[in-house]
Scaffold this motif. Structure first.
Motif, mmCIF file in Angstrom:
data_model
loop_
_atom_site.group_PDB
_atom_site.id
_atom_site.type_symbol
_atom_site.label_atom_id
_atom_site.label_comp_id
_atom_site.label_asym_id
_atom_site.label_seq_id
_atom_site.Cartn_x
_atom_site.Cartn_y
_atom_site.Cartn_z
ATOM 1 N N LEU A 1 0.843 -1.191 0.000
ATOM 2 C CA LEU A 1 0.000 0.000 0.000
ATOM 3 C C LEU A 1 0.878 1.240 0.000
ATOM 4 O O LEU A 1 1.798 1.356 0.822
ATOM 5 N N THR A 2 0.599 2.148 -0.901
ATOM 6 C CA THR A 2 1.245 3.455 -0.884
ATOM 7 C C THR A 2 0.168 4.513 -1.049
ATOM 8 O O THR A 2 -0.858 4.276 -1.690
ATOM 9 N N ALA A 3 0.386 5.669 -0.457
ATOM 10 C CA ALA A 3 -0.563 6.778 -0.587
ATOM 11 C C ALA A 3 0.150 8.076 -0.268
ATOM 12 O O ALA A 3 0.998 8.139 0.632
ATOM 13 N N ALA A 4 -0.184 9.101 -1.002
ATOM 14 C CA ALA A 4 0.401 10.420 -0.790
ATOM 15 C C ALA A 4 -0.446 11.207 0.196
ATOM 16 O O ALA A 4 -1.640 10.930 0.379
ATOM 17 N N PRO A 5 0.148 12.209 0.872
ATOM 18 C CA PRO A 5 -0.646 13.068 1.758
ATOM 19 C C PRO A 5 -1.818 13.692 1.006
ATOM 20 O O PRO A 5 -1.669 14.141 -0.135
ATOM 21 N N GLY A 6 -2.980 13.681 1.622
ATOM 22 C CA GLY A 6 -4.175 14.214 0.995
ATOM 23 C C GLY A 6 -4.958 13.198 0.186
ATOM 24 O O GLY A 6 -6.049 13.499 -0.302
ATOM 25 N N GLU A 7 -4.416 11.977 0.048
ATOM 26 C CA GLU A 7 -5.072 10.946 -0.749
ATOM 27 C C GLU A 7 -5.945 10.063 0.140
ATOM 28 O O GLU A 7 -5.561 9.708 1.255
ATOM 29 N N VAL A 8 -7.128 9.701 -0.367
ATOM 30 C CA VAL A 8 -8.026 8.783 0.321
ATOM 31 C C VAL A 8 -8.044 7.473 -0.463
ATOM 32 O O VAL A 8 -8.396 7.451 -1.650
ATOM 33 N N VAL A 9 -7.640 6.388 0.199
ATOM 34 C CA VAL A 9 -7.587 5.069 -0.426
ATOM 35 C C VAL A 9 -8.636 4.182 0.227
ATOM 36 O O VAL A 9 -8.706 4.103 1.457
ATOM 37 N N ALA A 10 -9.461 3.528 -0.574
ATOM 38 C CA ALA A 10 -10.478 2.613 -0.055
ATOM 39 C C ALA A 10 -10.046 1.178 -0.300
ATOM 40 O O ALA A 10 -9.638 0.824 -1.413
ATOM 41 N N LEU A 11 -10.140 0.347 0.747
ATOM 42 C CA LEU A 11 -9.906 -1.085 0.627
ATOM 43 C C LEU A 11 -11.258 -1.773 0.477
ATOM 44 O O LEU A 11 -12.121 -1.652 1.342
ATOM 45 N N LEU B 1 -2.022 9.533 9.607
ATOM 46 C CA LEU B 1 -2.741 8.453 8.937
ATOM 47 C C LEU B 1 -4.092 8.302 9.620
ATOM 48 O O LEU B 1 -4.171 8.076 10.828
ATOM 49 N N LEU B 2 -5.165 8.466 8.850
ATOM 50 C CA LEU B 2 -6.531 8.336 9.362
ATOM 51 C C LEU B 2 -7.120 7.042 8.821
ATOM 52 O O LEU B 2 -7.159 6.822 7.612
ATOM 53 N N LEU B 3 -7.575 6.171 9.728
ATOM 54 C CA LEU B 3 -8.143 4.884 9.356
ATOM 55 C C LEU B 3 -9.635 4.885 9.661
ATOM 56 O O LEU B 3 -10.046 5.220 10.771
ATOM 57 N N LEU B 4 -10.438 4.509 8.678
ATOM 58 C CA LEU B 4 -11.890 4.497 8.845
ATOM 59 C C LEU B 4 -12.415 3.095 8.536
ATOM 60 O O LEU B 4 -12.305 2.621 7.401
ATOM 61 N N ALA C 1 -5.524 9.015 4.278
ATOM 62 C CA ALA C 1 -6.706 8.366 4.835
ATOM 63 C C ALA C 1 -6.907 7.028 4.142
ATOM 64 O O ALA C 1 -6.809 6.931 2.914
ATOM 65 N N VAL C 2 -7.176 5.978 4.939
ATOM 66 C CA VAL C 2 -7.453 4.644 4.409
ATOM 67 C C VAL C 2 -8.818 4.221 4.926
ATOM 68 O O VAL C 2 -9.063 4.221 6.131
ATOM 69 N N LEU D 1 -16.126 8.555 -1.707
ATOM 70 C CA LEU D 1 -15.168 9.038 -0.711
ATOM 71 C C LEU D 1 -13.707 8.904 -1.139
ATOM 72 O O LEU D 1 -12.861 9.661 -0.674
ATOM 73 N N ALA D 2 -13.390 7.928 -1.984
ATOM 74 C CA ALA D 2 -11.985 7.600 -2.235
ATOM 75 C C ALA D 2 -11.464 8.169 -3.550
ATOM 76 O O ALA D 2 -12.197 8.310 -4.534
ATOM 77 N N ASP D 3 -10.176 8.486 -3.537
ATOM 78 C CA ASP D 3 -9.477 8.867 -4.759
ATOM 79 C C ASP D 3 -9.007 7.634 -5.517
ATOM 80 O O ASP D 3 -8.884 7.651 -6.742
ATOM 81 N N ARG D 4 -8.726 6.561 -4.758
ATOM 82 C CA ARG D 4 -8.193 5.337 -5.363
ATOM 83 C C ARG D 4 -8.762 4.133 -4.628
ATOM 84 O O ARG D 4 -8.924 4.165 -3.405
ATOM 85 N N LEU D 5 -9.087 3.085 -5.372
ATOM 86 C CA LEU D 5 -9.618 1.856 -4.807
ATOM 87 C C LEU D 5 -8.561 0.759 -4.887
ATOM 88 O O LEU D 5 -7.867 0.623 -5.897
#
Length: 350
Positions: A25-35, A155-158, A188-189, A201-205
């Motif tokens: 998993l990689t993500a840049a600051p400001g990016e929301v990734v959905a699992l 890192l924000l986890l939801l 955010a993940v 909600l997510a920028d990337r899935l």
């Protein structure tokens, strides 16, 4: 420009019993990734590993360049919003939010000031003195988010943050959550079963099946090019693999599908249930190039339509109005003919 050591860089390897999670998993600051993924895929295990609640069996976890894989949960710059929120029932909304900063060493006045600012930003200033039992589901969700943000996480986890809400509240809170995440400057993940939550909600899935990533990309790309049956069902498409020879796709263990694109080699071919037209007799003189004999296996309400689950020459799902279903006399066991125009299909490399 983002510095190379900013954001999340992780390879999460977790072995528990007979299950193995191994994802990068990689993500840049400001990016929301959905699992996303089916039950048991490893989504929650990944989230708990990021939070430090499940130890890694291997791999690494770097956040803004700092190694975190051996750091205890309380030493990680991580905020978590749990599915059931886990608010302290004996504390007011204000003191729930102030709890994290107090644990980080902030004075009472400073912590409460930060909490009041966050509650105001969430539109909850009038509920600062209320205890959790006096809050609605949507209000409790926003208090939980404010509490997670109060520790100023990197890192924000939801974890399924909207699952406990009814449909009407979910719609409003989803929009509010999107607004809050848009202003969040760290990573955010999000873990969710709901494709609409993920798409909004997510920028990337990142789609996980069996402990491994099977596909990742933007919501639009995932919806347009699903690569597994689970993803196809998630985005509402009929999906098949086969070998293309021009406009003809020889579906694995199935019939030939005439497609709009001309390709060669291994491909996926997809079309939405709404593209399927059903007939009680084989259609003649139809412009549809694809016609298959099928049998109704089941019917269910799908929004304001009926979704027919069909078996036969090509197993597929078809959407039609309740009036059309009644006129066709659809019921389990009934034989129908399904037709799809080539222009309604989409073919892409496997």
């Amino acid at each position: 420009m983002t510095a190379p050591d900013e954001g999340l860089d992780a390879r999460l390897v977790v072995e528990r019993g007979g299950f193995r999670l191994d994802i990068a998993l990689t993500a840049a600051p400001g990016e929301v990734v959905a699992l996303l993924g089916p039950n048991g895929a490893g989504k929650t295990t990944a989230l708990r590993a990021l939070a430090g609640l499940v130890p890694l069996s291997g791999g690494h976890l770097r956040l803004d360049g700092a190694r975190l894989e051996h750091a205890p949960p309380e030493k990680r710059p991580v905020g978590v919003v749990f599915q059931d929120y886990l608010l302290f029932p004996h504390l007011s909304a204000l003191d729930n939010v102030a709890f994290g900063p107090r644990c980080q060493g902030a004075g009472k006045a400073e912590a409460r000031e930060r909490a009041a600012e966050l509650l105001d930003r969430m539109g909850l200033a009038a509920h600062a003195s209320a205890r959790p039992r006096r809050l609605s589901g949507g209000q409790a969700q926003r208090v939980a988010l404010a509490r997670a943000l109060a520790v100023r996480p990197r890192l924000l986890l939801l974890d399924e943050p909207l699952a406990a809400l009814d449909a009407r509240t979910r719609l409003d809170v989803r929009a509010q959550l999107r607004h809050q995440l848009a202003g969040f400057e760290a990573v955010a993940v999000l873990v969710t079963h709901d494709p609409l939550d993920a798409m909004v909600l997510a920028d990337r899935l990142v789609v996980i099946e069996g402990g491994r990533i099977v596909q990742e990309g933007t919501p639009a790309d995932i919806a347009r090019h699903p690569r597994t049956d689970y993803i196809a069902r998630l985005v509402g498409l009929n999906l098949y693999q086969g070998r293309a020879d021009g406009h003809r796709v020889h579906v694995d263990a199935g019939p030939v599908v005439t497609a709009s694109e001309s390709l060669s080699g291994r491909v996926f071919v997809a079309f939405p249930p709404s593209a399927v037209t059903l007939h009680r007799e084989r259609p003649t003189g139809s412009s549809a190039r694809n016609v298959w004999r099928c049998e109704v296996a089941g019917l269910e309400i799908h929004g304001d339509q009926i979704r027919a689950d069909l078996t036969g020459e090509l197993p597929l799902a078809a959407d039609l109005t309740t009036v059309a279903a009644a006129e066709l006399g659809l019921a389990p066991g009934v034989t129908v003919w399904a037709s799809v125009k080539a222009t309604e299909t989409h073919t892409y490399a496997a």
